[in-house]
Write a protein that holds these residues in place. Structure first.
Motif: not given
Length: 285
Positions: A112-121
């Motif tokens: 889940r942590a991988h998808h919890s970012a609200s940005y791509m970087s």
């Protein structure tokens, strides 16, 4: 190529894509990270590269000596293309399936942590739960292949794979201008069905599937997107979702970095959360 050279080349790849994030102003315009995000990303990146991967390689070597003491470097005479095939199947294909089943209710808290970012970087490339990587079958299989004599081919493979994965997460979408060049259309048709690209991977990180671009229930490939094509989970649009991240974080607030990183040892206190026993994956559907 040795391990030190591998880490140096990965650092150069990160630096190169990092420069493009800033030069294109995509980092400034799209990456709005909190201190919570930064803590999780730094600790997981260091944890994977400095702790988890070396630990697994070390343990794989010990297990090899215990279970097959006469097999150290026994396959060292295999040609490079044979090692490439073994690594693509033993590491990359198994990671496809590990990634795919990590979107199931049982294993979702580890990913889940991988998808919890609200940005791509590039900074989110290794953003995951600590146990997600520790339990990843592909890293363990790679460790045994190194024991059998894979040698320099493993380090070269890791650099190539990380270059593709880092590029797929980059805030600067390197594939976008190439789609507009008419002469490159045949090449890009092959490329987007072979390796992970920003367009296909952002679709996987999309906050919703409603726009026809998002596809968070597919596009699981890491190095090879071919696995998605082969196993019918591919979704190719050459477009980019308007937003990435998780809807439940928007509604209920972001989970703390320590709960994201160390679940199930640490449990979330949030009322609606997948990061606690009995919790469920949130879905607008």
């Amino acid at each position: 190529m040795d391990k030190n050279m591998m880490y140096l080349l990965i650092a150069l790849v990160l630096a190169g894509f990092g420069v493009m994030e800033f030069a294109s102003r995509r980092y400034r315009d799209t990456v709005h990270a909190s201190a919570n995000d930064t803590t999780l990303e730094i600790l997981m990146t260091v944890g994977l590269l400095a702790v988890t991967q070396p630990f697994i390689l070390f343990c794989s070597d010990l297990l090899g000596q215990w279970l097959a003491p006469g097999m150290r470097n026994a396959w060292s005479s295999l040609p490079w293309w044979a090692w490439a095939g073994l690594l693509l199947v033993g590491d990359d294909m198994t990671q496809y399936w590990w990634h795919r089943i990590s979107h199931s209710p049982l294993l979702w808290p580890l990913h889940r942590a991988h998808h919890s970012a609200s940005y791509m970087s590039i900074r989110i490339t290794y953003r995951n739960n600590f146990f997600y990587y520790l339990m990843m079958p592909g890293i363990w299989i790679s460790g045994f292949l190194v024991y059998l004599g894979c040698g320099w081919m493993y380090f070269a493979y890791v650099v190539l794979k990380q270059a593709v994965i880092i590029g797929a997460h980059c805030a600067w979408a390197w594939d976008e201008p190439l789609y507009k060049v008419r002469a490159l259309r045949p090449l890009m048709w092959v490329a987007e069905r072979t390796i992970s690209t920003p367009a296909t991977h952002r679709a996987h990180h999309a906050i919703s599937n409603a726009d026809g671009i998002g596809h968070y229930k597919g596009n699981f490939g890491n190095l090879l997107f071919f696995w998605d094509v082969l196993f019918r989970t591919a979704h190719i649009t050459r477009r980019y979702p308007a937003a990435v991240g998780l809807r439940d974080d928007q509604l209920f607030g972001a989970e703390r970095w320590d709960k994201q990183m160390f679940y199930p040892l640490l449990q979330s206190q949030r009322e609606y959360s997948a990061l606690k026993f009995g919790g469920k994956i949130y879905s607008d559907e």
